[in-house]
Design a protein around this motif. Sequence first.
Motif, PDB file in Angstrom:
ATOM      1  N   GLY A 426       0.921  -1.279   0.037  1.00  0.00           N
ATOM      2  CA  GLY A 426      -0.133   0.029   0.061  1.00  0.00           C
ATOM      3  C   GLY A 426       1.002   1.316  -0.032  1.00  0.00           C
ATOM      4  N   MET A 427       2.159   1.276   0.000  1.00  0.00           N
ATOM      5  CA  MET A 427       3.031   2.366   0.032  1.00  0.00           C
ATOM      6  C   MET A 427       3.525   2.854  -1.254  1.00  0.00           C
ATOM      7  SD  MET A 427       2.927   2.623   3.455  1.00  0.00           S
ATOM      8  CE  MET A 427       4.567   3.523   3.942  1.00  0.00           C
ATOM      9  N   VAL A 428       3.725   3.988  -1.306  1.00  0.00           N
ATOM     10  CA  VAL A 428       4.363   4.783  -2.395  1.00  0.00           C
ATOM     11  C   VAL A 428       5.759   5.606  -1.919  1.00  0.00           C
ATOM     12  CG1 VAL A 428       3.971   6.579  -4.170  1.00  0.00           C
ATOM     13  CG2 VAL A 428       2.082   4.992  -3.657  1.00  0.00           C
ATOM     14  N   ALA A 429       6.827   5.387  -2.711  1.00  0.00           N
ATOM     15  CA  ALA A 429       8.008   6.272  -2.615  1.00  0.00           C
ATOM     16  C   ALA A 429       7.947   7.525  -3.715  1.00  0.00           C
ATOM     17  CB  ALA A 429       9.176   5.240  -2.748  1.00  0.00           C
ATOM     18  N   PHE A 430       8.571   8.644  -2.991  1.00  0.00           N
ATOM     19  CA  PHE A 430       8.721   9.756  -3.745  1.00  0.00           C
ATOM     20  C   PHE A 430      10.026  10.202  -3.651  1.00  0.00           C
ATOM     21  CE2 PHE A 430       4.289   9.465  -2.325  1.00  0.00           C
ATOM     22  CZ  PHE A 430       3.626  10.085  -3.357  1.00  0.00           C
ATOM     23  N   TRP A 431      10.787   9.961  -4.813  1.00  0.00           N
ATOM     24  CA  TRP A 431      12.363  10.053  -4.973  1.00  0.00           C
ATOM     25  C   TRP A 431      12.839  11.555  -5.358  1.00  0.00           C
ATOM     26  CZ3 TRP A 431      16.083   6.487  -3.406  1.00  0.00           C
ATOM     27  CH2 TRP A 431      15.686   5.322  -3.263  1.00  0.00           C
ATOM     28  N   ASN A 432      13.675  12.101  -4.550  1.00  0.00           N
ATOM     29  CA  ASN A 432      14.304  13.548  -4.965  1.00  0.00           C
ATOM     30  C   ASN A 432      15.682  12.911  -5.907  1.00  0.00           C
ATOM     31  OD1 ASN A 432      15.957  15.554  -5.438  1.00  0.00           O
ATOM     32  ND2 ASN A 432      16.063  16.140  -3.348  1.00  0.00           N
ATOM     33  N   GLN A 433      15.583  12.998  -6.907  1.00  0.00           N
ATOM     34  CA  GLN A 433      16.709  12.613  -7.997  1.00  0.00           C
ATOM     35  C   GLN A 433      17.616  13.487  -8.278  1.00  0.00           C
ATOM     36  OE1 GLN A 433      16.841   9.185  -8.171  1.00  0.00           O
ATOM     37  NE2 GLN A 433      14.934   8.311  -9.500  1.00  0.00           N
ATOM     38  N   GLY A 434      17.545  14.554  -7.582  1.00  0.00           N
ATOM     39  CA  GLY A 434      18.475  15.555  -7.696  1.00  0.00           C
ATOM     40  C   GLY A 434      19.587  15.836  -6.688  1.00  0.00           C
ATOM     41  N   TRP A 435      20.674  16.461  -7.070  1.00  0.00           N
ATOM     42  CA  TRP A 435      21.696  16.614  -6.076  1.00  0.00           C
ATOM     43  C   TRP A 435      21.717  17.654  -5.036  1.00  0.00           C
ATOM     44  CZ3 TRP A 435      24.891  12.679  -6.020  1.00  0.00           C
ATOM     45  CH2 TRP A 435      24.944  11.708  -7.217  1.00  0.00           C
ATOM     46  N   GLU A 436      20.367  18.287  -4.728  1.00  0.00           N
ATOM     47  CA  GLU A 436      20.301  19.249  -3.772  1.00  0.00           C
ATOM     48  C   GLU A 436      18.773  19.065  -3.247  1.00  0.00           C
ATOM     49  OE1 GLU A 436      23.152  20.786  -6.449  1.00  0.00           O
ATOM     50  OE2 GLU A 436      21.014  20.328  -6.993  1.00  0.00           O
ATOM     51  N   ASN A 437      18.719  19.530  -1.915  1.00  0.00           N
ATOM     52  CA  ASN A 437      17.391  19.355  -1.272  1.00  0.00           C
ATOM     53  C   ASN A 437      16.378  20.181  -1.924  1.00  0.00           C
ATOM     54  OD1 ASN A 437      19.142  17.864   0.483  1.00  0.00           O
ATOM     55  ND2 ASN A 437      18.972  19.307   2.304  1.00  0.00           N
ATOM     56  N   ILE A 438      15.044  19.648  -1.634  1.00  0.00           N
ATOM     57  CA  ILE A 438      13.906  20.228  -2.062  1.00  0.00           C
ATOM     58  C   ILE A 438      12.798  20.016  -1.296  1.00  0.00           C
ATOM     59  CG2 ILE A 438      14.383  19.726  -4.548  1.00  0.00           C
ATOM     60  CD1 ILE A 438      12.497  17.458  -4.363  1.00  0.00           C
ATOM     61  N   ASP A 439      11.915  21.399  -1.339  1.00  0.00           N
ATOM     62  CA  ASP A 439      10.567  21.033  -0.707  1.00  0.00           C
ATOM     63  C   ASP A 439       9.769  20.411  -1.530  1.00  0.00           C
ATOM     64  OD1 ASP A 439      10.579  22.365   1.929  1.00  0.00           O
ATOM     65  OD2 ASP A 439      11.093  24.134   1.055  1.00  0.00           O
ATOM     66  N   LEU A 440       8.910  19.308  -0.964  1.00  0.00           N
ATOM     67  CA  LEU A 440       7.859  18.787  -1.702  1.00  0.00           C
ATOM     68  C   LEU A 440       6.504  18.902  -1.305  1.00  0.00           C
ATOM     69  CD1 LEU A 440       7.295  16.452  -3.830  1.00  0.00           C
ATOM     70  CD2 LEU A 440       7.713  14.664  -2.148  1.00  0.00           C
ATOM     71  N   ILE A 441       5.476  19.192  -2.109  1.00  0.00           N
ATOM     72  CA  ILE A 441       4.067  19.146  -1.676  1.00  0.00           C
ATOM     73  C   ILE A 441       3.211  17.988  -2.451  1.00  0.00           C
ATOM     74  CG2 ILE A 441       2.161  20.872  -1.441  1.00  0.00           C
ATOM     75  CD1 ILE A 441       4.283  23.150  -1.937  1.00  0.00           C
ATOM     76  N   ILE A 442       2.383  17.520  -1.759  1.00  0.00           N
ATOM     77  CA  ILE A 442       1.677  16.360  -2.400  1.00  0.00           C
ATOM     78  C   ILE A 442       0.209  16.662  -1.956  1.00  0.00           C
ATOM     79  CG2 ILE A 442       1.264  14.020  -2.330  1.00  0.00           C
ATOM     80  CD1 ILE A 442       4.157  13.538  -1.603  1.00  0.00           C
ATOM     81  N   ASP A 443      -0.737  16.848  -3.122  1.00  0.00           N
ATOM     82  CA  ASP A 443      -2.097  17.075  -2.681  1.00  0.00           C
ATOM     83  C   ASP A 443      -2.758  15.746  -3.497  1.00  0.00           C
ATOM     84  OD1 ASP A 443      -1.722  19.551  -1.732  1.00  0.00           O
ATOM     85  OD2 ASP A 443      -1.763  20.456  -3.716  1.00  0.00           O
ATOM     86  N   GLU A 444      -3.533  15.047  -2.596  1.00  0.00           N
ATOM     87  CA  GLU A 444      -4.703  13.887  -3.192  1.00  0.00           C
ATOM     88  C   GLU A 444      -5.867  14.374  -3.714  1.00  0.00           C
ATOM     89  OE1 GLU A 444      -6.131   9.589  -1.743  1.00  0.00           O
ATOM     90  OE2 GLU A 444      -5.544  10.998  -0.297  1.00  0.00           O
ATOM     91  N   PHE A 445      -6.080  14.050  -5.055  1.00  0.00           N
ATOM     92  CA  PHE A 445      -7.385  14.445  -5.524  1.00  0.00           C
ATOM     93  C   PHE A 445      -8.203  13.485  -5.472  1.00  0.00           C
ATOM     94  CE2 PHE A 445      -4.642  17.896  -6.768  1.00  0.00           C
ATOM     95  CZ  PHE A 445      -5.479  18.898  -7.262  1.00  0.00           C
ATOM     96  N   GLY A 446      -7.905  12.018  -5.447  1.00  0.00           N
ATOM     97  CA  GLY A 446      -8.567  11.106  -5.449  1.00  0.00           C
ATOM     98  C   GLY A 446      -8.054   9.439  -5.489  1.00  0.00           C
ATOM     99  N   TYR A 447      -8.536   8.604  -5.769  1.00  0.00           N
ATOM    100  CA  TYR A 447      -8.142   7.121  -5.687  1.00  0.00           C
ATOM    101  C   TYR A 447      -8.695   6.488  -6.943  1.00  0.00           C
ATOM    102  CZ  TYR A 447     -11.231   5.391  -2.422  1.00  0.00           C
ATOM    103  OH  TYR A 447     -12.302   5.180  -1.599  1.00  0.00           O
ATOM    104  N   TYR A 448      -8.111   5.323  -7.434  1.00  0.00           N
ATOM    105  CA  TYR A 448      -8.781   4.230  -8.028  1.00  0.00           C
ATOM    106  C   TYR A 448      -9.055   3.104  -6.985  1.00  0.00           C
ATOM    107  CZ  TYR A 448      -7.872   6.830 -12.516  1.00  0.00           C
ATOM    108  OH  TYR A 448      -7.709   7.886 -13.399  1.00  0.00           O
ATOM    109  N   GLY A 449     -10.262   2.833  -6.728  1.00  0.00           N
ATOM    110  CA  GLY A 449     -10.532   1.681  -5.715  1.00  0.00           C
ATOM    111  C   GLY A 449     -11.111   0.733  -6.334  1.00  0.00           C
ATOM    112  N   THR A 450     -10.821  -0.653  -5.626  1.00  0.00           N
ATOM    113  CA  THR A 450     -11.198  -1.869  -6.084  1.00  0.00           C
ATOM    114  C   THR A 450     -12.344  -2.532  -5.447  1.00  0.00           C
ATOM    115  OG1 THR A 450      -9.496  -2.876  -5.045  1.00  0.00           O
ATOM    116  CG2 THR A 450      -9.095  -2.473  -7.291  1.00  0.00           C
ATOM    117  N   ASP A 451     -12.932  -1.781  -4.129  1.00  0.00           N
ATOM    118  CA  ASP A 451     -13.876  -2.312  -3.389  1.00  0.00           C
ATOM    119  C   ASP A 451     -15.053  -1.455  -3.331  1.00  0.00           C
ATOM    120  OD1 ASP A 451     -15.140  -3.900  -1.536  1.00  0.00           O
ATOM    121  OD2 ASP A 451     -13.915  -3.145   0.209  1.00  0.00           O
TER     122      ASP A 451
END
Length: 451
Positions: A426-451
Motif C-alpha cells: 500500500g506504500m508509495v515512494a517519492f524520490w528526489n533524484q537531484g543533488w540538492e534538497n527540495i521542498d515537496l508538496i503532495i495533494d491527493e485528488f482521489g484514488y482508483y478503488g477496487t472495493d
Amino acid sequence: MLVHSTFSGAEGPLSVAIAWGDGTTDTVTADASEPLVSKHPYTEVGQYTVTVTVTDPTTNTQAVNKVTVTTLGSDFTPHAPLRLLDTRNGTGQAMGKVPAYGSTSVKITGSGTVPDGVTAVVLNVTVTNTTASGHIIASGSGRPMPSTSSINYGPGETVPNLVIVPVGSDGRVNLDNRGWESVDLIADITGYFAASASSGYTSLSPTRFVDTREGQGTAKGQVIGHGSFGVQIAGAGGVPKGATAVSLNVTVTNPREAGHLTVYPSGQAAPTASNLNFTAGQTVANSVIVPVGPDGRIMVRNGSWQPTDVVIDVNGYYTPNSQAAYVPNHPIPTRMVDTRNTGKQLAARDYMHLLDAPNVEAYVLNTTVTNTTGTGFLSVAPDPNTREQYENGTATPPARPISSNMNWTAGKTAANLAQAAPADSGMVAFWNQGWENIDLIIDEFGYYGTD
C-alpha cells in the motif's frame, strides 16, 4: 458492497438468498437471532437492485425485501482531445485574460460527446502570457475552493498540467487564477468519468516505452520539427489488447527551440490541443491520459520548428475489464505533505514514503517541487516496505527508479499530476533524484478503488 440484514418474528436457522442484481446470487444459512452482514464485489459501477429472500424452514414461510444500491466510484470514457477553453481567442468564453484573483468556468457536459451526469473530467490546463508569479486552482463548480493548487507559474512562463477535477451539478468546472496579474488559460479534454459501466483503471509500475535518445520504442534520434511518430501501446509492455486509453508521463528534453508536444490516438489528424509546452534547452514533463487508436497505437507530434528528444513512461491503462473505479476526495482535494511546514526538506538522492490504504489500485496526486537550488527530477514508484517495517526500523530502501514524473531547474517551482501505484504493502515512494534538497508538496485528488 455490504448489505446488513436483521430478522424478526423467527426462530432457529434461516435460509437467506441474496440476489445482487448483477446476475449472481449468494445463499447462506443465518441465525435468526444475529444480524447478517453480506459482502459482494461488483465488477462494474452502476445502480443495482438487491433482493433478499428469507425462508424459515420450520414454518415454510418466506419474506422478500429489496433495496437499491449505487456502487462507489466512476468509470472512465476516453474522449478525442478537444479544446474547450482558450481565452486568447474566445474559445469557451469571451476573449480576454482571466484577471488577477479572478476565475472562469469551463462547460464540460454537452461539449464534444460528453453527456450529462458526468462526475469528473480529465483536462490538460495550460497557463500562458503570464507577467507575475501565481497558481491556478481547478475545482468543481458549486464546490468549495480547495487550498491545493493545480498549476504554478512564474512571469513569462507557459506551464501545462493535467487535472482530474469533479464536475459541478451545472456541468462546469472552475479555474481560479490566484496571482496578482491576469493570465490566459487553455483547457483541453481527453476523457471523463461517470457512474456507468465503461473502462476501469489498472496501474503499472512506471515502464519506459519511448526514449528517442536511445532508439527505444521508435527510431533513434530527435523528432524533427513538425514531425510525428507512432507508439504501440496495446499488447506491449504489460498493456493488454483492448485498452481504451493509457496513462503516461511524457518528457521533452534537449529541444532546440520553443514549441509544444501533442499526444493523440492514431487514426486521426493531430488536434489543436497540446499536452506540454517547452522552451529551447528545457527539460519538462507532463502527465497525459490519451485514448488508444483502433490499432492499439498513439501518435506523438512535435509542434516546434526544430527537433527535440521525447521520453515516455507508461504508468497505467484503462480497459472495460479493469475493475478499479475513480473516487474523488470529498468535498475537496487534501494536502497530505508540505515539507515547508515541517522545516525538513526532502534530501538529495533520498526518498519519502507515504500512503497506506487497502484496496487502492492507484492514487491521483498533484506533486509540486519548490525552493530548488539545482536541477533534478522526481520519481514516484511503488514502495514494497510496510508501515510496520518503517516503524520498527527494518525497512530497506527500494530500488531507485529510472522513470521520471517531473523535472525542475534551480529557483523554479514545478508541478505534475501523478497516478501513483502502490506496492502490495500500500506504500508509495517519492524520490528526489537531484543533488540538492527540495521542498515537496503532495495533494491527493482521489484514488482508483477496487472495493
